[in-house]
Design an enzyme around this catalytic site. Structure first.
Site, PDB file in Angstrom:
ATOM      1  N   PRO A  29      33.908  92.740  90.229  1.00 31.20           N
ATOM      2  CA  PRO A  29      34.583  93.047  91.494  1.00 31.20           C
ATOM      3  C   PRO A  29      33.621  92.872  92.665  1.00 31.20           C
ATOM      4  O   PRO A  29      32.837  93.766  92.986  1.00 31.20           O
ATOM      5  CB  PRO A  29      35.016  94.507  91.324  1.00 31.20           C
ATOM      6  CG  PRO A  29      34.105  95.068  90.289  1.00 31.20           C
ATOM      7  CD  PRO A  29      33.674  93.938  89.405  1.00 31.20           C
ATOM      8  N   ASP A  59      28.256  93.806  93.321  1.00 27.81           N
ATOM      9  CA  ASP A  59      29.139  94.226  92.227  1.00 27.81           C
ATOM     10  C   ASP A  59      29.524  95.685  92.510  1.00 27.81           C
ATOM     11  O   ASP A  59      28.684  96.576  92.442  1.00 27.81           O
ATOM     12  CB  ASP A  59      28.368  94.110  90.902  1.00 27.81           C
ATOM     13  CG  ASP A  59      29.209  94.528  89.702  1.00 27.81           C
ATOM     14  OD1 ASP A  59      30.259  95.171  89.894  1.00 27.81           O
ATOM     15  OD2 ASP A  59      28.785  94.209  88.565  1.00 27.81           O
ATOM     16  N   HIS A  60      30.798  95.917  92.825  1.00 28.56           N
ATOM     17  CA  HIS A  60      31.220  97.255  93.251  1.00 28.56           C
ATOM     18  C   HIS A  60      31.116  98.286  92.132  1.00 28.56           C
ATOM     19  O   HIS A  60      31.118  99.494  92.377  1.00 28.56           O
ATOM     20  CB  HIS A  60      32.646  97.211  93.819  1.00 28.56           C
ATOM     21  CG  HIS A  60      32.839  98.151  94.973  1.00 28.56           C
ATOM     22  ND1 HIS A  60      32.319  99.432  94.987  1.00 28.56           N
ATOM     23  CD2 HIS A  60      33.474  97.993  96.160  1.00 28.56           C
ATOM     24  CE1 HIS A  60      32.644 100.013  96.124  1.00 28.56           C
ATOM     25  NE2 HIS A  60      33.330  99.157  96.864  1.00 28.56           N
ATOM     26  N   ARG A  61      31.002  97.849  90.884  1.00 26.53           N
ATOM     27  CA  ARG A  61      30.834  98.799  89.791  1.00 26.53           C
ATOM     28  C   ARG A  61      29.456  99.447  89.851  1.00 26.53           C
ATOM     29  O   ARG A  61      29.220 100.501  89.289  1.00 26.53           O
ATOM     30  CB  ARG A  61      30.991  98.083  88.436  1.00 26.53           C
ATOM     31  CG  ARG A  61      32.371  97.468  88.237  1.00 26.53           C
ATOM     32  CD  ARG A  61      32.394  96.605  86.991  1.00 26.53           C
ATOM     33  NE  ARG A  61      31.402  95.523  87.061  1.00 26.53           N
ATOM     34  CZ  ARG A  61      31.162  94.669  86.080  1.00 26.53           C
ATOM     35  NH1 ARG A  61      31.836  94.762  84.946  1.00 26.53           N
ATOM     36  NH2 ARG A  61      30.257  93.728  86.226  1.00 26.53           N
TER      37      ARG A  61
END
Lengths: 459, 419
Positions: free
Chosen positions: B215, B391-393
């Site tokens: 994401p 990476d939004h994680r």
């Protein structure tokens, strides 16, 4: 100006080995040594002390165990001067051997004091006083370490000494206090005690040989008590005074007391011996900082051996030097030391490789332990050396060797098998599947392995 | 008789191209001789002989492709003739290397079942002995790993336990999935069909996986590069006098990216399924355009390197990347990436994350343009756009912003990087 592919500063186990390997690779090499080829190991460490310890072992056997073997010596005596002389002769011969190797490999061996002027240039103050410059594409610093004094008890060469003086004492001391029970302290304790010097061994940590597996230390402590060596562990030196004829050392441990002796041997550790000239970056402990290729903060200037910090062992130094030099001149990617054996040559000897049980626990590893005492070994009984054991730590679930610890009369000669097992990632099955000759002490390795998996025959 | 097979030369390699043979049939071969040059997805590497003998037959000619483990040539030992093996080559296990799909299947079908009490041997592929340590064999057997697909890092390519350590191996949490919708392609007249090189195939797989599975989110800033230009000019003037190599703008930017990552370590991380791996060392990947693609060589432990060391490292890596002389360890294991398209005149852009990393920086060109200063005057200034893809994680907006603020502080006050 002389130009070289490599100039090595220091002729010890890192320096001379690095120099020779570079020469084998076809490079033009000079090795500068300020004292004598071979370094501490050969001149003032490993080799001469092994000579002294051999004398001690033999004398101990004849003096205290003659009856057991059916011998009688009515006028057994020794010549202290000759004991020391033999050790020096051994060192001399070995040093000569290295000079021969230099010649054979066409390494220019230069006696003198070298300093690093900058990357590529080494200045040299030769023994005859002439200063000259050596130009080198690469420089290897291998200057090693020297004994570290106690802060308020400086070395005076007579009553307060380091290991170097301890191996050439003109007169045997009646009593000696040894501060520090690492390999050096423990070996000298055995040596002096065998010849009848009253020995007190003082160690700050809970066990002697504190880096070894605790069980190994404990067996040795028991053996030393039997030999009459006074061992004070968990004991700190709080005050120290050196006079002309002896020392007074106040210690604090189980009891607080003031010890007196003719000589105090300080064996608490070492300090780096940095080369003069351009400053390279150091670690927080004062050793030379190096990167993965053993390069210092100055590009083109490398360092190996004791001078880059622990483990401070000749065989580690040689390994590092070979890695460094192959990294300089070939496609080889240098490796750092990971698994290495440690050996202490008192009697019984102590040898180890890999993890101790304590470190395996601290790392949170799953493991099982196999152990076999020499008292159950036929060969050990036959030769009359039943002290000690083989202890092997196997990882779970695969059974790879994580560490091995041997205490016994030939422990240092037996540890190699287990070092190879770790390097090759052998598991208990490969050790079990290897027929060990009978009767040998090394059968104990086989039996200890079997014991871990419930298949040992003799225990 | 020994078959010379296509070796696995990089972690992501599945097949290789024989660029050219350095030896011809009939040549005698000693251990260590270079037999051929093999092009992998990342580099051209030399194929060395591990045995001696005579090169008896070549199955894959220069320019041909073969999958890992497929036979490239036959080496006859002393006193052996190629004939003996010829008969054998008709058997199903040794089909022509050009037949891409079959051999692997054929082999596993003809492998006789191994006795159950010997778990260690069942991992050995039928194509021959797998060199692996006893521990590696046991771990592989326990985990169901096919050792013939593992590249050994031990002496002579021997597989050791650490070769089977999975985290944080790349591609562990990223599996390239084929697009579910196939868009029909027509080949109009005059169009050229360019078969994918190994490298293009890998770029396609990895970036598809990255863009579909990570994401991404994007943050953009514009920084004042005036001070950086001034300091660089000043440095280069004295470097020139000293006869030393000059520093580029990019050298300063790389140094700033690394220093900022050391300050905000949460961006120097990877998503690992059930955890976030935060790294101690900043291994900086630098995107380098090469003839038919792109590589990202890695400056290791960049946080320990000075500006000069970073400059030298990137120069060396980029040069060797362009001549395909990088070793696998030199383009693997990066923890964040910088892509700088400034020299191509690109003002700003967004980059695709280089998995398994968590961020990539997209550096634009320095452009002279009017800005409104603190006194509300319009003045000319040197501006540079920086884009961050994260990476939004692993990285949230606030962390990304904190990182960019630190990066801005360093670039606008470049002297800070030198202390």
């Amino acid at each position: 100006m002389n130009t070289y592919d490599l100039v090595v500063i220091g002729g010890g186990p890192a320096g001379y080995v690095g120099a020779i390997r570079a020469a084998q690779l076809g490079k033009r090499v000079a090795c500068v040594e300020k004292e004598r080829a071979g370094g501490t190991c050969l001149n003032w460490g490993c080799i001469p002390t092994k000579s002294l310890l051999r004398n001690a072992e033999l004398f101990h056997l004849m003096k205290y165990r003659a009856q057991e073997f059916g011998f009688r010596f009515d006028n057994l005596s020794y010549d202290w001067g000759k004991v020391i002389e033999r050790s020096r002769n051994v060192a001399d011969k070995n040093a000569g051997g290295i000079e021969y190797l230099f010649k054979k490999n066409k390494v220019d061996y230069i006696l003198g004091e070298a300093a690093l002027e900058r990357a590529g240039v080494v200045t040299l103050n030769g023994k005859e006083g002439q200063a000259q410059k050596l130009e080198a594409t690469k420089v290897l610093l291998a200057t090693g370490v020297v004994s570290r004094p106690l802060p308020d008890l400086p070395f005076n060469g007579t009553t307060v000494i380091g290991s170097r003086e301890a191996m050439v004492l003109k007169k045997q001391p009646k009593s000696i206090i040894i501060i520090g029970a690492g390999a050096i302290g423990v070996e000298f304790a055995y040596f002096f005690n065998a010849f009848g010097t009253k020995v007190t061994l003082v160690e700050m940590l809970p066990n002697i040989l504190p880096l070894e597996d605790m069980e190994a230390s404990q067996v040795l402590e028991k053996a030393y008590a039997k030999l009459g060596i006074q061992v004070l562990t968990n004991t700190k030196v709080v005050k120290a005074e050196a006079g002309k004829d002896g020392v007074k050392i106040s210690v604090e441990g189980k009891t607080t007391e003031t010890l007196e002796a003719e000589v105090c041997l300080v064996a608490i550790g070492v300090q780096p011996l940095l080369p003069g000239g351009a400053a390279v970056k150091l670690t927080s402990r004062g050793y030379i900082e190096t990167d993965g290729r053993y390069q210092t903060s100055i590009p083109g200037v490398f360092a190996a051996g004791d001078i880059i910090g622990p483990p401070l062992l000749a065989h580690v130094a040689s390994y590092e030097a070979i890695q460094t030099v192959e990294g300089m001149f070939t496609k080889h990617t240098p490796k750092k030391v990971s698994v290495f054996p440690s050996c202490t040559y008192c009697q019984p000897q102590v040898a180890s490789v890999g993890l101790t049980e304590r470190t395996a626990k601290e790392k949170g590893l799953k493991f099982r332990v196999g152990k076999f005492p020499f008292s159950a070994s036929g060969k050990a009984r036959a030769v009359g050396e039943v002290d000690g054991f083989v202890k092997i730590i196997f990882g779970e679930p695969q059974g790879e060797v994580l560490g091995a610890h041997i205490v016994g009369s030939e422990a240092t000669e037996m540890i190699g098998e287990l070092g190879l097992a770790i390097t090759l990632e052998a598991t208990h099955e490969e050790i079990e599947a290897t027929i060990h000759a009978h009767p040998t002490l090394s059968e104990a390795v086989h039996e200890a392995t079997g014991q871990a998996y419930g298949v040992a025959i003799h225990i | 008789m020994t078959y010379i097979e296509m070796p696995k030369l990089s972690d992501t390699m599945t097949e290789g191209t024989v660029v050219k043979w350095s030896k011809a049939v009939g040549d005698s071969i000693s251990v260590g001789d270079v037999l051929a040059e093999i092009e992998t997805d990342k580099a051209v590497m030399e194929l060395e002989a591990f045995d001696e003998g005579t090169l008896a037959e070549i199955y894959v000619n220069g320019g041909g492709k073969a999958r890992i483990g497929e036979k490239l040539a036959l080496l006859a030992g002393m006193g052996e003739s190629a004939q003996e093996k010829k008969i054998d080559s008709a058997s199903p296990g040794t089909q022509s290397a050009l037949d891409v799909a079959k051999p692997v299947l054929a082999k596993s079908q003809t492998t006789p079942a191994k006795p159950a009490h010997d778990p260690v041997q069942t991992v050995a592929d039928s194509s021959g002995r797998v060199k692996a340590s006893p521990l590696a064999k046991k771990i592989a057997a326990a985990g169901g790993v096919d050792l013939s697909r593992v590249r050994g890092s031990g002496p002579g390519g021997r597989i050791v336990a650490k070769d089977l350590d999975s985290p944080p191996k790349e591609a562990v949490h990223l599996t390239a999935t084929a697009p579910t919708v196939t868009i029909p392609l027509a080949l109009p007249d005059g169009a050229k069909r360019i078969p994918l090189s190994g490298m293009r195939k890998i770029i396609a797989e990895r970036l598809l996986a990255s863009k579909t599975q990570i994401p991404h989110f994007y943050l953009n800033i514009e920084v004042n590069a005036g001070e950086l230009l001034r300091l660089r000019a000043q440095f280069n003037e004295s470097l020139e006098k000293a006869g030393a190599g000059k520093l580029t703008i990019n050298d300063f930017i790389l140094k700033a990216v690394v220093a900022a990552a050391a300050k905000v370590p949460r961006v120097n991380a990877s998503f690992a399924g059930d955890a976030i791996l935060e790294y101690t060392d900043v291994h900086l990947s630098v995107a380098v355009a090469i003839d038919d693609g792109l590589v990202t060589p890695v400056i290791r432990q960049a946080q320990k390197k000075s500006l000069r060391e970073i400059s030298e490292a990137v120069k060396d890596l980029a040069t060797r990347a362009r001549t395909k002389k990088l070793k696998p360890e030199e383009y693997q294991g990066g923890t964040l990436t910088v892509s700088n398209l400034g020299s191509y005149g690109i003002e700003s852009f967004s980059a695709v994350i280089n998995p398994p990393q968590a961020i990539i920086l997209a550096i634009g060109a320095i452009v002279k343009k009017p800005v409104v200063n603190a006194r509300d005057e319009i003045v000319p200034a040197y501006r540079m756009a920086i884009g961050l893809s994260a990476d939004h994680r692993v990285v949230d907006g606030a962390i990304g912003a904190e990182y960019l603020a630190e990066l801005r502080r360093l670039i606008e006050n470049p002297a800070l990087m030198l202390i």
